[in-house]
Scaffold this motif. Structure first.
Motif, PDB file in Angstrom:
ATOM      1  N   LEU A  81       0.818  -1.194   0.000  1.00  0.00           N
ATOM      2  CA  LEU A  81       0.000   0.000   0.000  1.00  0.00           C
ATOM      3  C   LEU A  81       0.858   1.253   0.000  1.00  0.00           C
ATOM      4  O   LEU A  81       0.424   2.311  -0.415  1.00  0.00           O
ATOM      5  CB  LEU A  81      -0.929   0.008   1.218  1.00  0.00           C
ATOM      6  N   SER A  82       2.085   1.127   0.503  1.00  0.00           N
ATOM      7  CA  SER A  82       2.971   2.274   0.522  1.00  0.00           C
ATOM      8  C   SER A  82       4.386   1.847   0.196  1.00  0.00           C
ATOM      9  O   SER A  82       4.851   0.809   0.643  1.00  0.00           O
ATOM     10  CB  SER A  82       2.949   2.958   1.887  1.00  0.00           C
ATOM     11  N   HIS A 100      -0.519   6.053   2.297  1.00  0.00           N
ATOM     12  CA  HIS A 100      -0.798   5.246   1.109  1.00  0.00           C
ATOM     13  C   HIS A 100      -0.131   5.913  -0.088  1.00  0.00           C
ATOM     14  O   HIS A 100      -0.109   7.130  -0.210  1.00  0.00           O
ATOM     15  CB  HIS A 100      -2.304   5.156   0.852  1.00  0.00           C
ATOM     16  N   SER A 101       0.412   5.104  -0.976  1.00  0.00           N
ATOM     17  CA  SER A 101       1.012   5.632  -2.202  1.00  0.00           C
ATOM     18  C   SER A 101      -0.087   5.800  -3.246  1.00  0.00           C
ATOM     19  O   SER A 101      -0.717   4.826  -3.668  1.00  0.00           O
ATOM     20  CB  SER A 101       2.091   4.674  -2.722  1.00  0.00           C
ATOM     21  N   ILE A 363      -9.192   6.877   2.784  1.00  0.00           N
ATOM     22  CA  ILE A 363      -7.948   6.182   3.102  1.00  0.00           C
ATOM     23  C   ILE A 363      -7.164   7.034   4.091  1.00  0.00           C
ATOM     24  O   ILE A 363      -7.246   8.259   4.075  1.00  0.00           O
ATOM     25  CB  ILE A 363      -7.091   5.913   1.839  1.00  0.00           C
ATOM     26  N   SER A 365      -3.327   7.162   6.624  1.00  0.00           N
ATOM     27  CA  SER A 365      -1.997   6.620   6.855  1.00  0.00           C
ATOM     28  C   SER A 365      -2.057   5.624   8.016  1.00  0.00           C
ATOM     29  O   SER A 365      -3.118   5.353   8.581  1.00  0.00           O
ATOM     30  CB  SER A 365      -1.019   7.752   7.183  1.00  0.00           C
ATOM     31  N   GLN A 433      -2.267  12.477   1.942  1.00  0.00           N
ATOM     32  CA  GLN A 433      -1.422  11.303   2.179  1.00  0.00           C
ATOM     33  C   GLN A 433       0.066  11.618   2.002  1.00  0.00           C
ATOM     34  O   GLN A 433       0.765  11.061   1.147  1.00  0.00           O
ATOM     35  CB  GLN A 433      -1.846  10.140   1.279  1.00  0.00           C
TER      36      GLN A 433
END
Length: 596
Positions: A81-82, A100-101, A363, A365, A433
């Motif tokens: 996810l990251s 999150h990326s 979403i 972190s 994010q």
């Protein structure tokens, strides 16, 4: 003797045969250089195809290094996810928000803008929220923070896509902005980016046409303060403590909101009292028609407007026990580009903040689920008396924070949910994010022993460095200014506010969270959980903390802290002179020898 046949049909057949014979002979006898030419052309095309494939592969590799690659729908490939990583040891000293990326902008996204779906998206994302002169007091529904969150994440992808285009243009910032405006006529993604920026951050476009020209002004590192006439004495003491007692050489910028906020004589006083001080009107850099600044809201905008690349905000009534420059080497700041400090643990079982954040952030972190706010242990999370941000790397997080402090955003939503600007820093980073780190210790106390309890320390809110040493405190020099106890503190002791426990996030007042914790731990009852010692507890009204070890300040720390009282007495005397219409030259004082 040979004679031609008289039949027309036979004559025609002979003519066709002759033509075919000549054609076949001509083709069979074509020069060899002609064959070589066509072979050379084919080889050239093959080489071009090869180089093109190589270039595409190289571009794809670079994109995957800068952005995460998401698998196609239905694919079994697993992607984290990251892609953001920090050293494992950092988690022992800091709480790190691993974001999150978000997917990067692609040609497919640009093509989509030209479709009916793209038209619908642009209609939603580019709607005007309010004009400068518009009053939304009775129209709170005009602000939809869930939609804002979506729009800001799309803007982030576009900013990262358009910024390299801007950098490739030639000339001054003004020239490049003009060229970018021209490109928007043929590049729909550039046009969408410019429109989205005008909608989200209209205060940026004040003497500039894009955020890029502001971003390009940042360089170096320094301190930022905000002060009006009402905070004048505080900021004088804080700056002189840094300059004359700690001997810090960091450049300083003091921001205000015009002469009606900080008078001309006071501005000149600040410039004259120590080296390396600038006094700046934030409304000359950003459009106050949209910001309509007042009170706490100036803080994030001052950070944005400052030309420091690495910037540290310091409250007017915050005081250091170490040179603030040490924070620029803090491992949490160096790893994430943004360092925040925790507030005191106060007012549990309040769901307002966490429920609102859950409603607007699809979403999040890694930080919010472990926070005290989400686990109903404290209504407060961040103390914004000191904030560090690298604006070159965390510019978009800075914009997200500023957005929550705009006129109607704060009046109608964010300041009603939170107590002022404090939580808007980390929640602004959550909106887009971006990573950030909290120093892993909760707000403690510095001051004196409680007269009726030698196991309690009373005074101002103290913060430690990542090694657990006293670093800075907020709340001034008085015993308890919130309750009107305005005698000077005697600085002798300190106590940590806790937050060092390795698994403190395993405990929660939220029933659903606790059920999940019990299932994870394989126990039936919360009494069966092995909990580490509780943090110290606050008597909020008395501003006293108890339940942890009472520590004595070192002699150096006592000398510094109590010496600041002497500086404050001079500052208050000069403030009184200004109040009565007089003027004073700060260079006539001996700041170094002033004592309590």
């Amino acid at each position: 003797m040979i004679s031609l046949p008289r039949s027309p049909f036979i004559k025609l057949m002979l003519a066709v045969f002759v033509v075919l014979f000549i054609t076949a002979y001509t083709l069979s006898s074509r020069p060899s250089f002609d064959k070589d030419y066509w072979s050379f052309r084919q080889q050239q095309e093959a080489e071009r195809d090869y180089k093109s494939r190589q270039q595409r592969q190289q571009e794809q590799y670079q994109q995957e290094q800068e952005h995460p690659r998401f698998p196609a729908e239905g694919s079994k490939e697993r992607v984290p996810l990251s892609t953001f990583k920090v050293p494992d040891s950092l988690h022992l000293t800091h709480d790190v928000a691993i974001p999150h990326s978000l997917p990067h902008w692609t040609k497919a996204d640009t093509d989509m803008l030209e479709s009916s779906m793209g038209y619908t998206l642009k209609t939603e994302m580019l709607r005007q929220e309010y004009r400068k002169d518009e009053d939304l007091t009775n129209q709170p529904g005009r602000l939809n923070f869930a939609e804002l969150s979506r729009a800001e994440r799309i803007y982030k992808a576009l900013w990262n896509h358009v910024y390299p285009i801007y950098q490739s243009l030639k000339g001054s910032d003004k020239d490049r902005e003009a060229q970018l405006i021209e490109l928007a006529k043929t590049k729909p993604e550039v046009d969408f980016f410019l429109g989205l920026e005008r909608r989200l951050y209209p205060w940026l476009h004040y003497g500039r046409r894009t955020s890029f020209s502001l971003h390009g002004t940042y360089k170096g590192r320094g301190l930022v303060f905000c002060a009006g006439d009402g905070q004048f004495e505080f900021v004088v003491t804080s700056i002189q403590a840094i300059r004359n007692r700690l001997q810090s050489q960091l450049p300083i910028q003091v921001f205000h909101m015009g002469e009606g906020d900080l008078s001309k004589p006071r501005q000149q006083y600040l410039k004259d009292m120590a080296a390396g001080i600038e006094v700046i009107d934030v409304t000359t850099i950003l459009d106050n028609g949209f910001m309509q600044l007042g009170g706490w809201s100036i803080k994030p905008f001052a950070l944005l407007a400052s030309n420091f690349e690495e910037v540290m905000f310091v409250d007017a009534d915050a005081y250091f026990l170490q040179d603030p420059v040490v924070l620029f080497d803090d491992p949490g700041y160096m790893a994430t580009g943004a360092l925040f400090f925790f507030d005191r643990t106060l007012f549990p079982d309040i769901r307002t903040g966490s429920d609102w954040l859950k409603s607007i952030l699809p979403i999040m972190s890694s930080f919010p689920p472990k926070s005290r706010m989400f686990n109903l242990l404290s209504a407060h999370e961040q103390e914004s008396g000191v904030v560090l941000i690298n604006k070159k790397t965390r510019f978009l997080g800075m914009l997200g924070t500023c957005k929550m402090n705009g006129k109607w955003e704060r009046d109608l939503v964010s300041y009603k949910i939170f107590h002022g600007d404090k939580e808007t820093f980390w929640t602004g980073f959550e909106m887009v994010q971006e990573p950030y780190a909290f120093m892993r210790n909760y707000g403690g106390v510095i001051g004196e022993l409680r007269p009726d309890d030698s196991n309690a320390v009373c005074g101002a809110q103290l913060h430690e460095d990542h090694k657990g040493n006293p670093l800075w405190w907020n709340g001034g020099l008085y015993r308890n200014k919130n309750e009107g106890v305005n005698r000077y503190l005697q600085f002798d002791y300190w106590m940590t506010g806790g937050g060092h426990q390795k698994h403190r996030e395993r405990y929660s007042r939220d029933k659903e969270t606790m059920i999940q914790v019990l299932m994870d731990e394989g126990v039936q009852n919360s009494d069966d959980l092995e909990l580490e010692p509780k943090d110290a507890s606050w008597d909020f009204k008395e501003s006293c903390l108890s339940g942890a070890k009472v520590n004595e300040l070192t002699q150096r720390e006592k000398t510094l802290a109590n010496g600041y009282v002497g500086i404050d007495k001079i500052a208050r005397g000069d403030g009184e002179t200004f109040y009565n219409g007089g003027t004073v030259d700060p260079r006539t004082h001996d700041w170094n020898t002033a004592t309590a």
